[in-house]
Enzyme design. Structure first.
Site: not given
Length: 659
Positions: A353, A382, A400, A402, A404, A486, A532
């Site tokens: 992000c 991570r 991911q 991912d 946004h 979320k 997100h």
């Protein structure tokens, strides 16, 4: 003798009852054999707890969530007693209930062996039959230290109260908040103490109320979950209200073991996690790479249809980026240590992000561009502790899917509504159909940034979007990320396990921290809302979930090999190669087994590889320009014209159906 009034709370209307002073919860529910504890004025209590004037009392049945925890915690105590009777030198760690079972940690000279577990389980059965009573006893800190002077780990726990106990892995089952208590296991006849443990409780009235249990395995575990502490030996077990339920659970575990993605990944030659790379870092083999590519390609097409724009960002960044986003102050423990380079700290990215924010900020934006949907298959890293790394489902390096989305506040409700519809539709395309939603909200503490009213607005908008899907909504108080609430999509697989899939988060904070703006219709500068969204969560984890959901038998559209040609003899190999070439021209994945194995072994090999279609050819098939199909369930269809056979395979792929 004076009387008191108590209120019995059940599913039906409350019942007021007058009882003698000193009446216990056990007397209140006498004859109700399934009741193992009580909730008294909101607090879980042993049945031996004496009631007071005005208490509101609810029965806790053994098959309720609270009852199962009490059963399993009590069984953990029985196990610890058995261990110390068989291994007197063993020092006690902690023994909380967990989902579907319990564990207890011990400091012993040598790791437990399978034979040890068999001996411990046999001794536990004897303790259960004895019917020892669990008796709660409040103690002062000094009294507890004196009684447990030979238990160094218990002595450490005595000083932990409240938040400190909650933060220590499993410690809240031992001490928690309020007064300190010890539970004694008493002989049912003489009342003599057989064993004792520091514990918050509650427990079953007696060991004979433990109906069915099984010890499962042992493993190493760090004291209080920290790698800085001594390594103990943990024994896991399970306990259930009946033998039938225990049997069903063990059968479920056996089925889950067959579906374990780590096992299937090796058997089907899909991926591996080499020691040379390190724990949590996987490599995909050619066949696994095919599945992954098909997953990604289909997802890309669907995102293109929904007007997402594709971006790409690097794998590391200067520390300042993650300081701006708030991740370093709030998320540093989950990030790998910094790399010092040219006098600056660089971090492997743990999330995409912040970099997407830089894409948005790279030039001026107009309201006419919104909503702007940025999408990336972004690889992140991570630092997961070694004890929680688990194949592909909990990895240290993963990709991911991912996205946004930047939109106006006015666009936010519609965007969340269409986003949830898109997410659920795409998950259904991959074969998952049983969902519920979880809404994670702001909790107490200083980790949550932003104004309360911003959180309230974001949370309510998410709640309304969730309500439109007609799915069960489960609340998760305090479970939000530090920057916003979320929704998590929870999906159940073929054997009923729930997996967290997609997450959707509303964020008013990062646009503020990065100074993101767009020009509104009236010419003013406005801050966008940031949403997100990770649909799969990660490609690796979703791959593992699908692998276990299908037990390796992917539907044809996802299968690495969609059909394998099985010749009756070597003379039929060229004919099947022609068929395979025609199939490949239609972008179907077809191979021919031209090995020296006998036909039946080739069929068995294809079955073990879980190939959807086995295409068999012999003299008669060649003469008629046909093939025969053998399906995964063992059924067969003979004499299918080649063109028709190709259409059947292609149709199954196109419709994304299981065969």
């Amino acid at each position: 003798m004076s009387n008191i009034r108590v209120i019995i709370q059940r599913d039906s209307a409350p019942e007021e009852r007058v009882v003698a002073t000193g009446t216990t919860a056990a007397a209140l529910f006498e004859g109700e054999r399934s009741v193992v504890a009580a909730r008294v004025s909101g607090v879980l209590r042993d049945l031996a707890h004496p009631l007071a004037e005005g208490d509101e009392v609810s029965p806790v049945e053994i098959d309720s969530p609270d009852g199962l925890d009490i059963l399993r915690h009590s069984t953990a105590h029985v196990m610890a007693q058995a261990v110390q009777e068989l291994f007197p030198e063993a020092k006690l760690g902690i023994g909380p209930p967990i989902r579907d079972g319990f564990y207890y940690d011990f400091d012993v000279a040598e790791p437990f062996q399978p034979d040890d577990l068999a001996r411990i389980e046999k001794r536990m059965q004897q303790i259960v039959k004895q019917g020892q009573r669990f008796a709660r006893r409040p103690v002062s800190d000094d009294e507890a230290r004196a009684e447990l002077a030979d238990e160094p780990y218990k002595l450490e726990l005595i000083g932990l109260k409240g938040a400190a106990a909650e933060a220590a892995e499993g410690a809240s089952a031992e001490v928690g908040a309020g007064e300190l208590t010890i539970y004694d296991n008493l002989d049912p006849k003489s009342g003599e103490r057989r064993w004792q443990d520091l514990c918050r409780g509650p427990h079953l009235p007696a060991t004979r109320l433990i109906p069915a249990f099984r010890l499962m395995r042992s493993a190493a575990a760090y004291w209080r979950g920290s790698e800085k502490n001594p390594q103990l030996q943990r024994i896991y077990g399970t306990a259930w209200p009946s033998r039938d339920q225990l049997k069903a659970h063990l059968e479920f575990l056996a089925e889950a073991e067959k579906r374990d993605h780590r096992r299937l990944g090796t058997e089907l030659d899909l991926f591996s996690i080499p020691e040379e790379l390190g724990s949590g870092l996987a490599v995909f083999h050619p066949r696994g790479g095919i599945v992954r590519r098909v997953m990604e390609d289909y997802s890309r097409r669907r995102h293109e249809d929904e007007d997402y724009e594709f971006v790409n960002t690097p794998h590391l960044s200067k520390a300042r980026l993650f300081e701006t986003s708030g991740h370093l102050p709030n998320y540093a423990e989950s990030m790998f240590p910094p790399i010092e380079f040219e006098g600056q700290d660089y971090y492997l990215k743990a999330m995409n992000c912040p970099m997407h924010n830089l894409v948005f900020r790279a030039r001026g934006r107009s309201y006419r561009e919104l909503p702007l949907r940025l999408f990336e298959f972004g690889t992140v890293y991570r630092y997961e502790k070694s004890g929680v790394v688990h194949g592909l489902t909990r990895a240290r390096g993963f990709t991911q899917d991912d996205a946004h989305i930047y939109c106006t506040k006015e666009q936010m409700p519609q965007e969340l509504d269409s986003l949830l519809t898109f997410v659920l539709g795409l998950l259904r395309d991959y074969g998952l159909n049983d969902f519920y939603l979880e809404l994670s909200t702001r909790g107490e503490g200083d980790k949550f940034i932003g104004e309360p009213q911003e959180w309230e607005e974001a949370t309510e908008t998410l709640r309304q979007a969730a309500g439109k899907q007609g799915l069960e909504l489960v609340m998760d108080p305090g479970g939000a990320a530090y920057y916003g609430p979320k929704i998590s999509v929870q999906a159940k697989d073929a054997i009923g396990r729930s997996w967290q899939m997609s997450t959707i988060q509303v964020d008013f904070q990062q646009p503020k921290r990065f100074g993101l703006e767009y020009t509104a219709a009236d010419g003013s500068r406005q801050q966008p809302v940031m949403i997100h969204r990770a649909l799969f969560g990660s490609i690796e984890r979703f791959f593992a979930v699908l692998l276990e959901h299908y037990a390796g038998a992917f539907p044809p559209w996802l299968a690495p090999v969609q059909a394998v040609g099985v010749p009756i003899s070597d003379a039929h190999v060229p004919y099947l190669r022609e068929f395979a070439a025609e199939a490949k021209a239609q972008r179907l994945r077809v191979e021919v087994d031209s090995s020296s194995d006998r036909m039946q072994k080739k069929i068995r090999n294809a079955q073990r590889s879980k190939v959807p279609f086995m295409v068999i050819a012999g003299d008669e098939d060649m003469a008629n320009g046909a093939v025969s199909f053998r399906y995964r369930d063992g059924s067969q269809k003979n004499g299918i014209p080649r063109a028709e056979a190709l259409r059947e395979i292609a149709d199954a792929v196109e419709r994304r159906v299981q065969v």
